[in-house]
Design a protein around this motif. Structure first.
Motif, PDB file in Angstrom:
ATOM      1  N   VAL A  65       8.686   5.746 -13.312  1.00  0.00           N
ATOM      2  CA  VAL A  65       7.800   6.907 -13.191  1.00  0.00           C
ATOM      3  C   VAL A  65       6.338   6.497 -13.392  1.00  0.00           C
ATOM      4  O   VAL A  65       5.464   6.841 -12.600  1.00  0.00           O
ATOM      5  CB  VAL A  65       8.183   8.001 -14.213  1.00  0.00           C
ATOM      6  CG1 VAL A  65       7.196   9.166 -14.152  1.00  0.00           C
ATOM      7  CG2 VAL A  65       9.602   8.507 -13.947  1.00  0.00           C
ATOM      8  N   VAL A  66       6.084   5.731 -14.456  1.00  0.00           N
ATOM      9  CA  VAL A  66       4.708   5.317 -14.771  1.00  0.00           C
ATOM     10  C   VAL A  66       4.165   4.370 -13.701  1.00  0.00           C
ATOM     11  O   VAL A  66       3.012   4.491 -13.268  1.00  0.00           O
ATOM     12  CB  VAL A  66       4.644   4.643 -16.155  1.00  0.00           C
ATOM     13  CG1 VAL A  66       3.222   4.152 -16.450  1.00  0.00           C
ATOM     14  CG2 VAL A  66       5.104   5.595 -17.241  1.00  0.00           C
ATOM     15  N   TYR A  94      22.532   9.259 -33.521  1.00  0.00           N
ATOM     16  CA  TYR A  94      21.834   8.777 -32.332  1.00  0.00           C
ATOM     17  C   TYR A  94      20.896   9.867 -31.821  1.00  0.00           C
ATOM     18  O   TYR A  94      21.328  10.935 -31.409  1.00  0.00           O
ATOM     19  CB  TYR A  94      22.843   8.395 -31.242  1.00  0.00           C
ATOM     20  CG  TYR A  94      23.749   7.252 -31.643  1.00  0.00           C
ATOM     21  CD1 TYR A  94      23.321   5.932 -31.551  1.00  0.00           C
ATOM     22  CD2 TYR A  94      25.035   7.504 -32.143  1.00  0.00           C
ATOM     23  CE1 TYR A  94      24.154   4.885 -31.927  1.00  0.00           C
ATOM     24  CE2 TYR A  94      25.861   6.464 -32.527  1.00  0.00           C
ATOM     25  CZ  TYR A  94      25.419   5.154 -32.410  1.00  0.00           C
ATOM     26  OH  TYR A  94      26.232   4.124 -32.791  1.00  0.00           O
ATOM     27  N   ALA A  95      19.617   9.568 -31.866  1.00  0.00           N
ATOM     28  CA  ALA A  95      18.625  10.537 -31.389  1.00  0.00           C
ATOM     29  C   ALA A  95      18.585  10.497 -29.866  1.00  0.00           C
ATOM     30  O   ALA A  95      18.833   9.455 -29.252  1.00  0.00           O
ATOM     31  CB  ALA A  95      17.255  10.199 -31.962  1.00  0.00           C
ATOM     32  N   ALA A  96      18.297  11.627 -29.268  1.00  0.00           N
ATOM     33  CA  ALA A  96      18.168  11.685 -27.814  1.00  0.00           C
ATOM     34  C   ALA A  96      16.993  10.826 -27.378  1.00  0.00           C
ATOM     35  O   ALA A  96      15.986  10.719 -28.088  1.00  0.00           O
ATOM     36  CB  ALA A  96      17.961  13.133 -27.379  1.00  0.00           C
ATOM     37  N   TYR A  97      17.123  10.202 -26.225  1.00  0.00           N
ATOM     38  CA  TYR A  97      16.053   9.336 -25.716  1.00  0.00           C
ATOM     39  C   TYR A  97      14.823  10.174 -25.392  1.00  0.00           C
ATOM     40  O   TYR A  97      14.907  11.171 -24.682  1.00  0.00           O
ATOM     41  CB  TYR A  97      16.533   8.609 -24.457  1.00  0.00           C
ATOM     42  CG  TYR A  97      15.495   7.666 -23.884  1.00  0.00           C
ATOM     43  CD1 TYR A  97      15.289   6.418 -24.430  1.00  0.00           C
ATOM     44  CD2 TYR A  97      14.721   8.059 -22.793  1.00  0.00           C
ATOM     45  CE1 TYR A  97      14.343   5.554 -23.907  1.00  0.00           C
ATOM     46  CE2 TYR A  97      13.772   7.207 -22.274  1.00  0.00           C
ATOM     47  CZ  TYR A  97      13.587   5.954 -22.829  1.00  0.00           C
ATOM     48  OH  TYR A  97      12.633   5.111 -22.316  1.00  0.00           O
ATOM     49  N   ASP A  98      13.679   9.773 -25.920  1.00  0.00           N
ATOM     50  CA  ASP A  98      12.418  10.502 -25.722  1.00  0.00           C
ATOM     51  C   ASP A  98      11.567   9.757 -24.698  1.00  0.00           C
ATOM     52  O   ASP A  98      10.812   8.849 -25.049  1.00  0.00           O
ATOM     53  CB  ASP A  98      11.678  10.634 -27.046  1.00  0.00           C
ATOM     54  CG  ASP A  98      10.487  11.587 -26.958  1.00  0.00           C
ATOM     55  OD1 ASP A  98      10.054  11.883 -25.830  1.00  0.00           O
ATOM     56  OD2 ASP A  98       9.978  12.013 -28.016  1.00  0.00           O
ATOM     57  N   ALA A 147      11.559  13.833 -17.004  1.00  0.00           N
ATOM     58  CA  ALA A 147      12.810  14.514 -17.360  1.00  0.00           C
ATOM     59  C   ALA A 147      14.027  13.799 -16.765  1.00  0.00           C
ATOM     60  O   ALA A 147      15.154  13.967 -17.241  1.00  0.00           O
ATOM     61  CB  ALA A 147      12.769  15.965 -16.889  1.00  0.00           C
ATOM     62  N   PHE A 148      13.809  12.989 -15.729  1.00  0.00           N
ATOM     63  CA  PHE A 148      14.910  12.281 -15.074  1.00  0.00           C
ATOM     64  C   PHE A 148      15.018  10.828 -15.551  1.00  0.00           C
ATOM     65  O   PHE A 148      15.811  10.058 -15.006  1.00  0.00           O
ATOM     66  CB  PHE A 148      14.721  12.310 -13.555  1.00  0.00           C
ATOM     67  CG  PHE A 148      14.709  13.701 -12.990  1.00  0.00           C
ATOM     68  CD1 PHE A 148      15.888  14.416 -12.831  1.00  0.00           C
ATOM     69  CD2 PHE A 148      13.520  14.312 -12.659  1.00  0.00           C
ATOM     70  CE1 PHE A 148      15.877  15.705 -12.333  1.00  0.00           C
ATOM     71  CE2 PHE A 148      13.493  15.609 -12.151  1.00  0.00           C
ATOM     72  CZ  PHE A 148      14.677  16.309 -11.989  1.00  0.00           C
ATOM     73  N   ALA A 149      14.215  10.455 -16.553  1.00  0.00           N
ATOM     74  CA  ALA A 149      14.223   9.083 -17.070  1.00  0.00           C
ATOM     75  C   ALA A 149      15.057   9.008 -18.345  1.00  0.00           C
ATOM     76  O   ALA A 149      14.769   9.688 -19.323  1.00  0.00           O
ATOM     77  CB  ALA A 149      12.797   8.617 -17.348  1.00  0.00           C
ATOM     78  N   GLY A 150      16.084   8.152 -18.312  1.00  0.00           N
ATOM     79  CA  GLY A 150      16.982   8.054 -19.458  1.00  0.00           C
ATOM     80  C   GLY A 150      16.879   6.763 -20.229  1.00  0.00           C
ATOM     81  O   GLY A 150      17.608   6.551 -21.203  1.00  0.00           O
TER      82      GLY A 150
END
Length: 265
Positions: free
Chosen positions: A85-86, A19-23, A74-77
């Motif tokens: 944010v957008v 599982y890749a970290a969320y980008d 950085a606070f968006a998961g």
């Protein structure tokens, strides 16, 4: 026996999914255009850029670039939180907050006037202005998010994930409590079904524990409740009108149009 266990562990490591970290930064390129197109805003020539500094979108009308701060991302998961944010940046653009400052500065130069205040007063006024503008942008952001299929409660989550000020911590408040409460009040009014469904994370649950007593106290006061309802009605009407005008002008706020006229003289 040790060899058997080692073989089992190695076999599991091979077949187990990784599982890749969320980008969050990478998702901006998907979430951003979706917010635009689902809300009837032409996205053909619009670009989205992740910047390390504070996002400055005062030149959007000419560059067609939406700048998004990596510090906020950085606070968006997840995609809902990236959308929060957008959409906030899009809210500022649609209202024309950045261009409004440019218009004021241009008028000061052309009329040869200066506004002078002491540093303390200037800081207080600026902080109030920034907070007020963010609250206005959050209303537009909530509308954009719902229309595009995102959960607007992510606005609150992203804000309360951040580190609170010393004063907020001392009072037992979540980070950005005032701004988050403003967003919560609007979402509760405009999209009550979203609040009823909730949002599955500790930050949101902690915020609701803080907000519920405030809401109940307000609802018990008829005068305060009527005032809140009128404020939310006005916010919804204004934000809807601003989006409609932005679309009709081909991606320009009223302040963008005013700046273009003044700058051409």
């Amino acid at each position: 026996m040790k060899k058997v266990l080692l073989s089992v562990i190695m076999a599991f490591a091979v077949i187990a999914p990784t599982y890749a970290a969320y980008d969050a930064s990478a998702q901006v390129q998907t979430v951003g255009p979706n917010l635009l197109t689902k809300n009837g805003i032409v996205a053909t020539d619009v670009k989205f850029a992740v910047v390390s500094d504070v996002a400055d979108n005062s030149n959007y009308a000419t560059t067609k670039t939406v700048n998004v701060s990596s510090a906020d991302l950085a606070f968006a998961g997840n995609d809902n939180e990236v959308a929060a944010v957008v959409a906030n940046e899009l809210g500022h653009i649609i209202i024309g907050h950045g261009t409004r400052s440019k218009v004021v500065n241009l008028l000061q130069v052309t009329t040869n006037t200066q506004i002078t205040t002491n540093e303390t007063a200037s800081t207080l006024v600026n902080n109030y202005k920034v907070t007020k503008e963010d609250k206005e942008a959050d209303v537009v952001a909530a509308n954009l998010m719902v229309t595009a299929g995102y959960n607007p409660l992510a606005i609150i989550v992203v804000q309360t994930k951040q580190t609170g000020t010393y004063w907020e911590t001392l009072q037992g408040k979540p980070a950005n409590a005032d701004r988050a409460m403003s967003a919560y009040n609007y979402i509760s009014y405009a999209y009550p079904e979203k609040v009823k469904a909730g949002y599955g994370c500790n930050e949101y649950r902690n915020f609701v524990a803080y907000a519920d007593p405030i809401v109940k106290e307000r609802q018990a006061n008829t005068k305060q409740e009527k005032k809140n309802t009128k404020e939310q009605e006005k916010a919804k009407k204004n934000s809807t009108s601003q989006l409609t005008k932005f679309r009709n002008r081909g991606g320009q706020s009223g302040w963008d149009a005013a700046y273009s006229i003044l700058n051409a003289q």
